[in-house]
Design an enzyme around this catalytic site. Structure first.
Site, PDB file in Angstrom:
ATOM      1  CE  LYS A  13      60.663  90.659 -54.263  1.00 32.76           C
ATOM      2  NZ  LYS A  13      60.526  90.793 -52.795  1.00 32.76           N
ATOM      3  NE  ARG A  18      52.364  84.812 -49.309  1.00 30.32           N
ATOM      4  CZ  ARG A  18      53.081  85.941 -49.242  1.00 30.32           C
ATOM      5  NH1 ARG A  18      54.137  86.106 -50.004  1.00 30.32           N
ATOM      6  NH2 ARG A  18      52.737  86.896 -48.398  1.00 30.32           N
ATOM      7  CD  GLN A 160      56.932  91.349 -45.895  1.00 35.75           C
ATOM      8  OE1 GLN A 160      57.341  91.997 -44.929  1.00 35.75           O
ATOM      9  NE2 GLN A 160      57.504  91.417 -47.083  1.00 35.75           N
ATOM     10  CG  ASP A 308      55.900  95.837 -53.341  1.00 31.85           C
ATOM     11  OD1 ASP A 308      56.141  96.532 -52.336  1.00 31.85           O
ATOM     12  OD2 ASP A 308      55.764  94.596 -53.288  1.00 31.85           O
ATOM     13  NE  ARG A 339      60.770 100.509 -52.422  1.00 33.72           N
ATOM     14  CZ  ARG A 339      60.371  99.262 -52.556  1.00 33.72           C
ATOM     15  NH1 ARG A 339      59.098  98.952 -52.457  1.00 33.72           N
ATOM     16  NH2 ARG A 339      61.247  98.312 -52.802  1.00 33.72           N
ATOM     17  NE  ARG A 383      59.184  96.066 -55.444  1.00 43.12           N
ATOM     18  CZ  ARG A 383      59.098  94.943 -56.165  1.00 43.12           C
ATOM     19  NH1 ARG A 383      59.145  94.983 -57.469  1.00 43.12           N
ATOM     20  NH2 ARG A 383      58.954  93.768 -55.557  1.00 43.12           N
TER      21      ARG A 383
HETATM   22  C1  S3P Z   1      54.938  91.037 -49.536  1.00 40.14           C
HETATM   23  C2  S3P Z   1      54.129  91.921 -48.862  1.00 40.14           C
HETATM   24  C3  S3P Z   1      54.287  93.389 -48.926  1.00 40.14           C
HETATM   25  C4  S3P Z   1      55.152  93.805 -50.101  1.00 40.14           C
HETATM   26  C5  S3P Z   1      56.386  92.955 -50.214  1.00 40.14           C
HETATM   27  C6  S3P Z   1      56.015  91.501 -50.418  1.00 40.14           C
HETATM   28  C7  S3P Z   1      54.690  89.584 -49.381  1.00 40.14           C
HETATM   29  O1  S3P Z   1      54.917  93.856 -47.741  1.00 40.14           O
HETATM   30  O2  S3P Z   1      55.494  95.173 -50.012  1.00 40.14           O
HETATM   31  O3  S3P Z   1      57.193  93.386 -51.302  1.00 40.14           O
HETATM   32  O4  S3P Z   1      55.178  88.794 -50.218  1.00 40.14           O
HETATM   33  O5  S3P Z   1      53.997  89.207 -48.434  1.00 40.14           O
HETATM   34  P1  S3P Z   1      54.097  94.100 -46.372  1.00 40.14           P
HETATM   35  O6  S3P Z   1      53.578  92.815 -45.876  1.00 40.14           O
HETATM   36  O7  S3P Z   1      55.102  94.693 -45.421  1.00 40.14           O
HETATM   37  O8  S3P Z   1      53.009  95.076 -46.713  1.00 40.14           O
END
Ligand code: S3P
Length: 423
Positions: A13, A18, A160, A308, A339, A383
């Site tokens: 994902k 990206r 993120q 995750d 969670r 999840r």
């Molecule tokens: C992700 C970063 C993670 C992850 C999310 C996907 C990403 O979150 O938990 O499912 O694709 O950059 P955070 O950036 O909030 O840690």
């Protein structure tokens, strides 16, 4: 002995989001094979289309006709990111660097999740952002171009946040550097390098170099998601007589913390056919049923590498003889659901002894544990729904999962794969 089963889990994902976002601002045609088609990634595709990017979708692949980073257009409506935190946070970075106005929102769950973590650095980079309570969606963004440089010490290890700053930073002529408390997943850095952008990485610090233009005209093949593979890795470890190969799984060290937990728990597994594709380590994971499992502790810098996977690892812990601990994981309270609360409440319902902490929990595991029938409230969190579906399958206990619709955000064919391994 049971026949070895093979599954190619859902595509990654994070890499799918990206691939679409970076191709959209590259110059050239990018073919994305094995793109994940799920509710979350379709939100990213629609969002990019709404700001003028030409994207063709076929059953086999996605073609993005990138016209360069200055080609985006003002959207004529609010952009709805659905349940997808990655779409909301990454695309807000991109929108912060555009000379136009946009508004983004999301579903009930996403509208509860913190956006202050991107509002703060993106505002420092020159964007004007108005969010509900300065922290929540809907959020209005009036971007600026060029953006101001930034040296940002992020309080959270969040890919993120890091990616939002890197995306806005592509439009800056100044220093753009992010320092993280622990290393978060580095798919953005890897993909920017694949597109020809200079990225300088020094431990937990990431800086954009001189070249900030993305060149396209190549193909990206998205590997399988270790976060999706994790459900069947744990299934194989727990289900008597099983032996499952998960193919083409991303093994990037910033994502593969689950393997360290498997080492601690003494799960019988092997990595085969290891290779590198588009700057990402990929391989097949073979997992065998393991009779004696040891308890484990997950904390500190391991947390972002398996954030995750904690819901499904808590299912593993139920059958590890002794107390397993998850600490330093308060970020889990800010995911698609709280969670920590969802795991603890639902495990107690099936009769597991659990102690909840602000930043995690402890689970008293036992390989001969007697679980009781219960109704599981997934809180519409994919999840949680998948983790308790695995608990139901390995224990044979009459567990009623409140809904499974939420699974479509990340792993649309999860239930088909579960039926296949259960045959
Ligand atoms: C992700 C970063 C993670 C992850 C999310 C996907 C990403 O979150 O938990 O499912 O694709 O950059 P955070 O950036 O909030 O840690």
């Amino acid at each position: 002995m049971a026949k070895v089963k093979r599954i190619r889990p859902a595509s990654d994902k994070s890499i799918s989001h990206r691939a679409v976002i970076f191709s959209s601002i590259s110059k050239g045609r990018v073919k994305i094979s094995n793109m994940l088609f799920s509710d979350d990634t379709l939100r990213t595709i629609k969002a990019m289309q709404s700001i003028g990017v030409e994207i063709e979708i076929s059953s086999k692949h996605v073609i993005v006709n990138g016209a360069g980073k200055y080609s985006l257009k003002e959207p004529n409506n609010v952009i709805d990111m659905g349940n997808s935190g990655t779409s909301a946070r990454l695309i807000s970075g991109l929108l912060s660097a555009q000379n136009f106005f946009s508004v983004i929102t999301g579903d009930e769950s996403l509208r509860k999740r913190p956006m202050g973590r991107v509002v703060k650095p993106l505002s420092q980079m020159g964007a004007t952002i108005l969010a509900r309570n300065n922290n929540l969606l809907p959020m209005a963004i009036k971007g600026t171009n060029p953006t101001t440089g930034i040296i940002y010490k992020s309080p959270v290890a969040s890919a993120q946040v890091k990616s939002a700053i890197l995306l806005a930073g592509l439009y800056s002529h100044d220093t753009v550097r992010i320092e993280e408390p622990y290393k978060s997943r580095d798919h953005s850095e890897n993909m920017l390098k694949a597109f020809g952008v200079d990225v300088i990485v020094d431990k937990n610090s990431i800086e954009l170099g001189r070249n900030r233009e993305l060149t396209g005209d190549f193909s990206i093949n998205v590997p399988a998601d270790i976060s999706s593979a994790a459900f069947f890795m744990v299934y194989a470890a727990l289900k008597e007589n099983s032996e499952i190969i998960l193919s083409d799984v991303v093994l990037n060290p910033t994502r593969s913390g689950i393997l360290r937990v498997f080492d601690m728990a003494s799960v019988d597994y092997e990595i085969i056919n290891e290779r590198v594709e588009n700057f990402e380590k990929v391989g097949d994971i073979l997992v065998r049923h393991t009779k004696e499992l040891s308890p484990f502790t997950i904390e500190g810098e391991l947390i972002p590498t398996l954030i995750d996977e904690i819901p499904i690892l808590s299912i593993l812990a139920v059958f590890c003889d002794g107390a397993s601990y998850i600490r330093n994981a308060s970020e889990l309270r800010k995911k698609e659901s709280d969670r920590i609360a969802a795991i603890c409440t639902n495990l107690r319902r099936v009769g597991v002894e659990v102690e909840e902490f602000e930043d995690g929990f402890a689970i008293k595991g036992d390989r001969n544990i007697k679980l009781r029938p219960a109704v599981i409230d997934t809180q519409f969190d994919h999840r949680i729904a998948m983790s308790f579906s695995i608990l139901k399958a390995v224990s044979g206990v009459d567990i009623n999962i409140s809904e499974t619709k939420s699974i479509s955000v990340s792993y649309p064919n999860f239930l088909d794969h579960l039926s296949y391994v259960s045959l």
